[in-house]
Write an enzyme that holds these catalytic residues in place. Sequence first.
Site, short mmCIF file in Angstrom:
data_model
loop_
_atom_site.label_atom_id
_atom_site.label_comp_id
_atom_site.label_asym_id
_atom_site.label_seq_id
_atom_site.Cartn_x
_atom_site.Cartn_y
_atom_site.Cartn_z
N SER A 29 0.81 -1.22 0.00
CA SER A 29 0.00 0.00 0.00
C SER A 29 0.85 1.28 0.00
O SER A 29 1.87 1.35 0.69
CB SER A 29 -0.91 0.00 1.23
OG SER A 29 -1.59 1.23 1.30
N LYS A 80 -13.28 -4.24 2.78
CA LYS A 80 -14.18 -3.08 2.66
C LYS A 80 -15.65 -3.44 2.88
O LYS A 80 -16.42 -2.62 3.37
CB LYS A 80 -14.03 -2.43 1.28
CG LYS A 80 -12.76 -1.63 1.10
CD LYS A 80 -12.78 -0.93 -0.26
CE LYS A 80 -11.51 -0.17 -0.52
NZ LYS A 80 -11.55 0.59 -1.76
N ASP A 116 -14.46 6.78 -1.56
CA ASP A 116 -14.04 6.46 -2.93
C ASP A 116 -14.87 7.21 -3.98
O ASP A 116 -14.32 7.74 -4.96
CB ASP A 116 -14.18 4.95 -3.19
CG ASP A 116 -12.98 4.16 -2.64
OD1 ASP A 116 -11.91 4.74 -2.44
OD2 ASP A 116 -13.15 2.94 -2.41
N ALA A 142 -18.59 -4.19 -11.27
CA ALA A 142 -19.69 -4.02 -10.32
C ALA A 142 -19.22 -4.37 -8.92
O ALA A 142 -20.01 -4.76 -8.06
CB ALA A 142 -20.88 -4.88 -10.74
P1 NAP Z 1 -13.54 -5.81 -6.25
O1 NAP Z 1 -14.62 -5.38 -5.33
O2 NAP Z 1 -12.85 -7.11 -6.00
O3 NAP Z 1 -14.19 -5.86 -7.73
C1 NAP Z 1 -13.46 -6.35 -8.83
C2 NAP Z 1 -14.25 -6.15 -10.11
O4 NAP Z 1 -13.43 -6.59 -11.21
C3 NAP Z 1 -15.52 -7.00 -10.19
O5 NAP Z 1 -16.44 -6.31 -11.01
C4 NAP Z 1 -15.02 -8.28 -10.86
O6 NAP Z 1 -16.04 -8.96 -11.58
C5 NAP Z 1 -14.04 -7.71 -11.85
N1 NAP Z 1 -12.98 -8.65 -12.25
C6 NAP Z 1 -11.98 -9.13 -11.45
N2 NAP Z 1 -11.17 -9.93 -12.19
C7 NAP Z 1 -11.67 -9.93 -13.46
C8 NAP Z 1 -11.29 -10.59 -14.66
N3 NAP Z 1 -10.21 -11.38 -14.71
N4 NAP Z 1 -12.02 -10.38 -15.77
C9 NAP Z 1 -13.11 -9.57 -15.74
N5 NAP Z 1 -13.54 -8.94 -14.62
C10 NAP Z 1 -12.82 -9.11 -13.50
O7 NAP Z 1 -12.39 -4.75 -6.34
P2 NAP Z 1 -12.51 -3.14 -6.20
O8 NAP Z 1 -12.29 -2.73 -4.81
O9 NAP Z 1 -13.78 -2.73 -6.88
O10 NAP Z 1 -11.24 -2.64 -7.02
C11 NAP Z 1 -11.23 -2.72 -8.41
C12 NAP Z 1 -10.07 -1.91 -8.99
O11 NAP Z 1 -10.21 -0.55 -8.66
C13 NAP Z 1 -8.68 -2.33 -8.53
O12 NAP Z 1 -7.82 -2.25 -9.64
C14 NAP Z 1 -8.32 -1.28 -7.49
O13 NAP Z 1 -6.93 -1.09 -7.36
C15 NAP Z 1 -8.99 -0.07 -8.11
N6 NAP Z 1 -9.30 0.98 -7.10
C16 NAP Z 1 -8.70 2.18 -7.24
C17 NAP Z 1 -8.99 3.19 -6.36
C18 NAP Z 1 -8.32 4.53 -6.52
O14 NAP Z 1 -8.37 5.33 -5.59
N7 NAP Z 1 -7.74 4.82 -7.67
C19 NAP Z 1 -9.89 2.98 -5.30
C20 NAP Z 1 -10.51 1.72 -5.18
C21 NAP Z 1 -10.20 0.72 -6.09
P3 NAP Z 1 -16.95 -10.11 -10.89
O15 NAP Z 1 -18.09 -9.38 -10.23
O16 NAP Z 1 -17.36 -10.95 -12.03
O17 NAP Z 1 -16.07 -10.83 -9.89
#
Ligand code: NAP
Length: 313
Positions: A29, A80, A116, A142
Amino acid sequence: MLGKRLGGGPLLTGKTKVLGLLGWPVGHSVSPAMQNAALASLGLDYVYVPFNVAPADLAQAVRGLAVLGVCGANVTIPHKEAVFPLVERLTPEAQAVGAVNTLVREKGSWVGHNTDGEGFLEALREEANFALEGKRLLLLGAGGAARAVAFAAAGAGVSLLLIANRTPARAHTLAEALARRFPCRVRAIPLERGSLAAALAETDVLVNTLPLGMYPQVEAMPPLPPEALEPPLLVCDLIYNPRPTKLLSLAASRGCCTLDGLPMLVAQGALAFALWTGRKAPKEIMRRAAEAALAARQGEPRLGGAEEEGARD
Ligand code: NAP
Protein backbone atom coordinates in the site's frame (compact mmCIF):
# COMPACT_ATOMS: atom_id res chain seq x y z
CA MET A 1 18.14 12.79 21.51
CA LEU A 2 16.01 10.40 23.58
CA GLY A 3 13.03 9.09 21.61
CA LYS A 4 14.09 10.54 18.29
CA ARG A 5 13.72 8.00 15.53
CA LEU A 6 16.47 7.25 13.08
CA GLY A 7 15.89 8.77 9.65
CA GLY A 8 14.20 11.91 10.92
CA GLY A 9 10.80 10.22 11.40
CA PRO A 10 8.16 11.55 13.79
CA LEU A 11 8.88 11.75 17.51
CA LEU A 12 6.28 9.39 18.97
CA THR A 13 5.07 10.08 22.49
CA GLY A 14 2.23 8.97 24.71
CA LYS A 15 0.15 11.77 23.20
CA THR A 16 0.67 10.77 19.57
CA LYS A 17 -2.64 9.90 17.92
CA VAL A 18 -2.68 6.67 15.94
CA LEU A 19 -4.35 6.06 12.59
CA GLY A 20 -4.29 2.69 10.87
CA LEU A 21 -4.82 0.78 7.66
CA LEU A 22 -6.57 -2.59 7.74
CA GLY A 23 -5.84 -4.76 4.73
CA TRP A 24 -4.48 -8.15 3.70
CA PRO A 25 -1.85 -7.81 2.44
CA VAL A 26 -0.87 -4.21 3.22
CA GLY A 27 2.82 -4.35 2.33
CA HIS A 28 2.01 -3.01 -1.14
CA SER A 29 0.00 0.00 0.00
CA VAL A 30 1.08 3.57 -0.73
CA SER A 31 -1.35 4.99 1.86
CA PRO A 32 1.16 4.96 4.77
CA ALA A 33 3.62 7.04 2.71
CA MET A 34 0.86 9.38 1.54
CA GLN A 35 -0.81 9.89 4.94
CA ASN A 36 2.39 10.15 7.01
CA ALA A 37 3.79 12.73 4.58
CA ALA A 38 0.59 14.76 4.92
CA LEU A 39 0.59 14.53 8.74
CA ALA A 40 4.27 15.51 8.95
CA SER A 41 3.87 18.43 6.56
CA LEU A 42 1.20 19.98 8.83
CA GLY A 43 3.18 19.14 11.98
CA LEU A 44 0.33 17.02 13.36
CA ASP A 45 1.15 14.63 16.19
CA TYR A 46 -0.29 11.55 14.50
CA VAL A 47 1.16 8.40 13.00
CA TYR A 48 -0.46 6.19 10.33
CA VAL A 49 0.36 2.48 10.69
CA PRO A 50 -0.42 -0.39 8.29
CA PHE A 51 -1.94 -3.49 9.95
CA ASN A 52 -1.91 -6.81 8.10
CA VAL A 53 -5.17 -8.46 9.18
CA ALA A 54 -6.36 -11.84 7.88
CA PRO A 55 -10.09 -11.98 7.08
CA ALA A 56 -10.87 -14.30 10.00
CA ASP A 57 -9.35 -11.75 12.43
CA LEU A 58 -11.09 -8.61 11.15
CA ALA A 59 -13.77 -8.34 13.87
CA GLN A 60 -11.17 -8.78 16.58
CA ALA A 61 -8.89 -6.22 14.90
CA VAL A 62 -11.65 -3.58 14.72
CA ARG A 63 -12.44 -4.12 18.43
CA GLY A 64 -8.70 -4.05 19.16
CA LEU A 65 -8.23 -0.70 17.43
CA ALA A 66 -10.95 0.76 19.65
CA VAL A 67 -9.38 -0.66 22.81
CA LEU A 68 -5.98 0.73 21.81
CA GLY A 69 -7.41 4.20 21.29
CA VAL A 70 -6.80 4.33 17.54
CA CYS A 71 -8.78 7.29 16.25
CA GLY A 72 -9.27 6.35 12.64
CA ALA A 73 -8.33 3.93 9.90
CA ASN A 74 -8.53 3.14 6.24
CA VAL A 75 -9.95 -0.18 5.17
CA THR A 76 -8.74 -1.85 2.01
CA ILE A 77 -8.98 -5.12 0.11
CA PRO A 78 -10.36 -7.60 1.16
CA HIS A 79 -12.14 -5.97 4.12
CA LYS A 80 -14.18 -3.08 2.66
CA GLU A 81 -17.42 -5.06 2.70
CA ALA A 82 -16.70 -7.34 5.65
CA VAL A 83 -16.16 -4.34 7.94
CA PHE A 84 -19.66 -3.06 7.15
CA PRO A 85 -21.46 -4.92 10.00
CA LEU A 86 -18.64 -4.19 12.46
CA VAL A 87 -19.24 -0.44 12.75
CA GLU A 88 -21.83 1.26 14.94
CA ARG A 89 -22.84 3.89 12.37
CA LEU A 90 -22.62 4.32 8.61
CA THR A 91 -22.73 7.45 6.49
CA PRO A 92 -25.42 7.47 3.76
CA GLU A 93 -22.66 6.99 1.13
CA ALA A 94 -21.22 3.90 2.82
CA GLN A 95 -24.73 2.55 3.42
CA ALA A 96 -25.66 2.98 -0.26
CA VAL A 97 -22.42 1.52 -1.59
CA GLY A 98 -22.36 -1.36 0.91
CA ALA A 99 -18.66 -0.83 1.61
CA VAL A 100 -16.50 1.18 4.01
CA ASN A 101 -13.03 2.51 3.21
CA THR A 102 -12.61 4.85 6.19
CA LEU A 103 -13.29 4.41 9.91
CA VAL A 104 -13.59 7.39 12.23
CA ARG A 105 -13.80 7.00 16.01
CA GLU A 106 -16.53 9.35 17.23
CA LYS A 107 -17.81 9.47 20.82
CA GLY A 108 -16.77 5.88 21.50
CA SER A 109 -18.22 4.45 18.28
CA TRP A 110 -16.86 3.54 14.86
CA VAL A 111 -18.41 5.50 12.03
CA GLY A 112 -17.96 3.90 8.61
CA HIS A 113 -17.45 6.24 5.65
CA ASN A 114 -16.82 5.63 1.99
CA THR A 115 -14.69 8.33 0.35
CA ASP A 116 -14.04 6.46 -2.93
CA GLY A 117 -17.04 7.88 -4.80
CA GLU A 118 -16.44 11.50 -3.77
CA GLY A 119 -12.72 10.94 -4.45
CA PHE A 120 -13.58 9.89 -8.00
CA LEU A 121 -15.82 12.95 -8.54
CA GLU A 122 -13.14 15.26 -7.15
CA ALA A 123 -10.46 13.74 -9.43
CA LEU A 124 -12.75 14.12 -12.42
CA ARG A 125 -13.54 17.74 -11.58
CA GLU A 126 -10.03 18.85 -10.67
CA GLU A 127 -7.86 16.80 -13.05
CA ALA A 128 -10.09 16.39 -16.08
CA ASN A 129 -12.24 19.50 -15.58
CA PHE A 130 -15.21 17.29 -16.31
CA ALA A 131 -18.72 17.69 -14.84
CA LEU A 132 -20.90 14.57 -14.92
CA GLU A 133 -24.30 16.28 -14.93
CA GLY A 134 -26.29 15.20 -17.99
CA LYS A 135 -23.47 12.93 -19.24
CA ARG A 136 -23.65 9.25 -20.26
CA LEU A 137 -21.31 6.92 -18.38
CA LEU A 138 -20.18 3.38 -19.19
CA LEU A 139 -18.91 1.59 -16.09
CA LEU A 140 -16.81 -1.57 -16.34
CA GLY A 141 -17.21 -3.61 -13.16
CA ALA A 142 -19.69 -4.02 -10.32
CA GLY A 143 -17.34 -4.54 -7.36
CA GLY A 144 -16.74 -2.19 -4.44
CA ALA A 145 -15.02 0.58 -6.40
CA ALA A 146 -17.59 0.37 -9.20
CA ARG A 147 -20.46 0.71 -6.75
CA ALA A 148 -18.84 3.76 -5.15
CA VAL A 149 -18.35 5.37 -8.58
CA ALA A 150 -21.86 4.42 -9.71
CA PHE A 151 -23.64 5.95 -6.69
CA ALA A 152 -21.48 9.08 -6.83
CA ALA A 153 -22.05 9.49 -10.58
CA ALA A 154 -25.81 8.94 -10.26
CA GLY A 155 -25.87 11.48 -7.43
CA ALA A 156 -23.93 13.91 -9.62
CA GLY A 157 -26.70 13.75 -12.24
CA VAL A 158 -25.52 11.49 -15.07
CA SER A 159 -28.33 10.93 -17.57
CA LEU A 160 -27.40 7.33 -18.49
CA LEU A 161 -25.40 4.67 -16.65
CA LEU A 162 -24.43 1.48 -18.46
CA ILE A 163 -22.87 -1.24 -16.29
CA ALA A 164 -20.88 -4.16 -17.72
CA ASN A 165 -19.55 -6.91 -15.49
CA ARG A 166 -18.08 -10.41 -15.83
CA THR A 167 -20.74 -11.74 -13.43
CA PRO A 168 -23.93 -10.32 -14.98
CA ALA A 169 -26.02 -10.79 -11.83
CA ARG A 170 -23.84 -8.26 -9.95
CA ALA A 171 -24.34 -5.67 -12.70
CA HIS A 172 -28.10 -6.25 -12.61
CA THR A 173 -28.25 -5.94 -8.83
CA LEU A 174 -26.32 -2.67 -8.94
CA ALA A 175 -28.46 -1.34 -11.82
CA GLU A 176 -31.64 -2.12 -9.87
CA ALA A 177 -30.35 -0.45 -6.71
CA LEU A 178 -29.46 2.70 -8.67
CA ALA A 179 -32.74 2.77 -10.60
CA ARG A 180 -34.71 2.61 -7.33
CA ARG A 181 -32.91 5.67 -6.00
CA PHE A 182 -31.99 7.96 -8.89
CA PRO A 183 -33.87 9.38 -11.89
CA CYS A 184 -31.16 8.50 -14.46
CA ARG A 185 -31.59 5.66 -16.95
CA VAL A 186 -29.59 2.59 -15.87
CA ARG A 187 -28.87 -0.61 -17.85
CA ALA A 188 -26.76 -3.69 -17.18
CA ILE A 189 -25.04 -4.93 -20.35
CA PRO A 190 -22.76 -7.90 -21.11
CA LEU A 191 -19.00 -7.43 -20.70
CA GLU A 192 -18.40 -8.39 -24.33
CA ARG A 193 -16.78 -6.66 -27.26
CA GLY A 194 -19.99 -6.29 -29.32
CA SER A 195 -22.10 -4.91 -26.48
CA LEU A 196 -19.32 -2.59 -25.38
CA ALA A 197 -18.88 -1.25 -28.94
CA ALA A 198 -22.59 -0.42 -29.11
CA ALA A 199 -22.52 1.10 -25.62
CA LEU A 200 -19.51 3.29 -26.43
CA ALA A 201 -21.48 4.86 -29.28
CA GLU A 202 -23.78 6.38 -26.61
CA THR A 203 -21.14 7.15 -23.98
CA ASP A 204 -19.42 10.38 -22.93
CA VAL A 205 -17.20 8.89 -20.22
CA LEU A 206 -15.85 5.37 -19.79
CA VAL A 207 -14.74 4.27 -16.32
CA ASN A 208 -12.77 1.06 -15.89
CA THR A 209 -12.87 -0.42 -12.40
CA LEU A 210 -11.71 -3.90 -13.47
CA PRO A 211 -8.23 -4.91 -12.33
CA LEU A 212 -7.36 -5.87 -15.92
CA GLY A 213 -4.08 -4.11 -16.76
CA MET A 214 -2.94 -3.72 -13.17
CA TYR A 215 0.71 -4.52 -12.37
CA PRO A 216 2.11 -7.12 -12.99
CA GLN A 217 -0.50 -8.06 -15.68
CA VAL A 218 0.23 -4.83 -17.54
CA GLU A 219 -0.59 -6.25 -20.99
CA ALA A 220 -4.18 -7.06 -20.02
CA MET A 221 -7.09 -4.76 -20.80
CA PRO A 222 -10.89 -4.90 -20.80
CA PRO A 223 -12.48 -6.39 -23.96
CA LEU A 224 -13.07 -3.03 -25.66
CA PRO A 225 -12.85 -2.57 -29.42
CA PRO A 226 -10.00 -0.04 -29.95
CA GLU A 227 -11.80 1.61 -32.88
CA ALA A 228 -14.69 2.55 -30.57
CA LEU A 229 -12.40 4.69 -28.41
CA GLU A 230 -12.82 8.03 -30.11
CA PRO A 231 -12.86 11.68 -29.03
CA PRO A 232 -14.68 13.32 -27.36
CA LEU A 233 -14.84 10.19 -25.12
CA LEU A 234 -13.10 10.66 -21.76
CA VAL A 235 -11.47 7.39 -20.63
CA CYS A 236 -10.82 6.85 -16.90
CA ASP A 237 -9.02 3.91 -15.33
CA LEU A 238 -9.06 3.46 -11.54
CA ILE A 239 -5.74 1.58 -11.75
CA TYR A 240 -2.73 3.67 -10.69
CA ASN A 241 -0.01 1.07 -11.17
CA PRO A 242 1.09 1.29 -13.91
CA ARG A 243 0.43 4.82 -15.07
CA PRO A 244 -0.80 4.79 -17.75
CA THR A 245 -2.42 1.37 -18.20
CA LYS A 246 -2.56 -0.27 -21.61
CA LEU A 247 -6.18 0.94 -21.89
CA LEU A 248 -5.23 4.56 -21.24
CA SER A 249 -2.24 4.42 -23.62
CA LEU A 250 -4.49 3.11 -26.35
CA ALA A 251 -7.20 5.70 -25.67
CA ALA A 252 -4.64 8.53 -25.67
CA SER A 253 -3.09 7.27 -28.92
CA ARG A 254 -6.57 7.52 -30.46
CA GLY A 255 -6.93 11.12 -29.30
CA CYS A 256 -9.14 10.61 -26.23
CA CYS A 257 -8.61 12.52 -22.98
CA THR A 258 -7.63 10.16 -20.17
CA LEU A 259 -7.55 10.06 -16.37
CA ASP A 260 -5.60 7.46 -14.37
CA GLY A 261 -6.32 6.27 -10.83
CA LEU A 262 -3.77 8.32 -8.92
CA PRO A 263 -5.82 11.54 -8.55
CA MET A 264 -8.70 9.46 -7.14
CA LEU A 265 -6.34 7.64 -4.78
CA VAL A 266 -5.05 10.98 -3.50
CA ALA A 267 -8.54 12.51 -3.31
CA GLN A 268 -10.09 9.60 -1.35
CA GLY A 269 -7.09 9.71 1.02
CA ALA A 270 -7.36 13.48 1.38
CA LEU A 271 -11.05 13.19 2.29
CA ALA A 272 -10.21 10.57 4.95
CA PHE A 273 -7.39 12.80 6.27
CA ALA A 274 -9.82 15.69 6.70
CA LEU A 275 -12.32 13.45 8.53
CA TRP A 276 -9.66 12.30 11.02
CA THR A 277 -7.82 15.55 11.62
CA GLY A 278 -10.37 18.25 10.82
CA ARG A 279 -7.71 19.83 8.61
CA LYS A 280 -7.62 20.41 4.86
CA ALA A 281 -5.31 17.78 3.39
CA PRO A 282 -2.12 18.89 1.60
CA LYS A 283 -3.00 17.07 -1.62
CA GLU A 284 0.11 18.00 -3.58
CA ILE A 285 2.33 16.55 -0.84
CA MET A 286 0.17 13.41 -0.75
CA ARG A 287 0.40 13.03 -4.50
CA ARG A 288 4.20 13.36 -4.49
CA ALA A 289 4.51 10.84 -1.63
CA ALA A 290 2.24 8.38 -3.45
CA GLU A 291 4.22 8.76 -6.67
CA ALA A 292 7.51 8.21 -4.82
CA ALA A 293 6.14 5.11 -3.04
CA LEU A 294 4.91 3.69 -6.34
CA ALA A 295 8.27 4.39 -8.00
CA ALA A 296 10.07 2.69 -5.09
CA ARG A 297 7.83 -0.35 -5.55
CA GLN A 298 8.98 -0.73 -9.13
CA GLY A 299 12.53 -1.26 -7.86
CA GLU A 300 11.52 -3.93 -5.32
CA PRO A 301 12.18 -7.63 -5.98
CA ARG A 302 9.20 -9.60 -7.31
CA LEU A 303 7.29 -11.17 -4.43
CA GLY A 304 4.75 -13.48 -6.03
CA GLY A 305 1.23 -14.28 -4.76
CA ALA A 306 -1.06 -11.66 -3.35
CA GLU A 307 1.74 -9.15 -2.78
CA GLU A 308 2.20 -9.08 -6.55
CA GLU A 309 -1.31 -7.81 -7.20
CA GLY A 310 -0.20 -4.23 -7.48
CA ALA A 311 -1.14 -1.38 -5.22
CA ARG A 312 -4.81 -1.62 -4.20
CA ASP A 313 -5.52 0.94 -1.51
P1 NAP B 1 -13.54 -5.81 -6.25
O1 NAP B 1 -14.62 -5.38 -5.33
O2 NAP B 1 -12.85 -7.11 -6.00
O3 NAP B 1 -14.19 -5.86 -7.73
C1 NAP B 1 -13.46 -6.35 -8.83
C2 NAP B 1 -14.25 -6.15 -10.11
O4 NAP B 1 -13.43 -6.59 -11.21
C3 NAP B 1 -15.52 -7.00 -10.19
O5 NAP B 1 -16.44 -6.31 -11.01
C4 NAP B 1 -15.02 -8.28 -10.86
O6 NAP B 1 -16.04 -8.96 -11.58
C5 NAP B 1 -14.04 -7.71 -11.85
N1 NAP B 1 -12.98 -8.65 -12.25
C6 NAP B 1 -11.98 -9.13 -11.45
N2 NAP B 1 -11.17 -9.93 -12.19
C7 NAP B 1 -11.67 -9.93 -13.46
C8 NAP B 1 -11.29 -10.59 -14.66
N3 NAP B 1 -10.21 -11.38 -14.71
N4 NAP B 1 -12.02 -10.38 -15.77
C9 NAP B 1 -13.11 -9.57 -15.74
N5 NAP B 1 -13.54 -8.94 -14.62
C10 NAP B 1 -12.82 -9.11 -13.50
O7 NAP B 1 -12.39 -4.75 -6.34
P2 NAP B 1 -12.51 -3.14 -6.20
O8 NAP B 1 -12.29 -2.73 -4.81
O9 NAP B 1 -13.78 -2.73 -6.88
O10 NAP B 1 -11.24 -2.64 -7.02
C11 NAP B 1 -11.23 -2.72 -8.41
C12 NAP B 1 -10.07 -1.91 -8.99
O11 NAP B 1 -10.21 -0.55 -8.66
C13 NAP B 1 -8.68 -2.33 -8.53
O12 NAP B 1 -7.82 -2.25 -9.64
C14 NAP B 1 -8.32 -1.28 -7.49
O13 NAP B 1 -6.93 -1.09 -7.36
C15 NAP B 1 -8.99 -0.07 -8.11
N6 NAP B 1 -9.30 0.98 -7.10
C16 NAP B 1 -8.70 2.18 -7.24
C17 NAP B 1 -8.99 3.19 -6.36
C18 NAP B 1 -8.32 4.53 -6.52
O14 NAP B 1 -8.37 5.33 -5.59
N7 NAP B 1 -7.74 4.82 -7.67
C19 NAP B 1 -9.89 2.98 -5.30
C20 NAP B 1 -10.51 1.72 -5.18
C21 NAP B 1 -10.20 0.72 -6.09
P3 NAP B 1 -16.95 -10.11 -10.89
O15 NAP B 1 -18.09 -9.38 -10.23
O16 NAP B 1 -17.36 -10.95 -12.03
O17 NAP B 1 -16.07 -10.83 -9.89
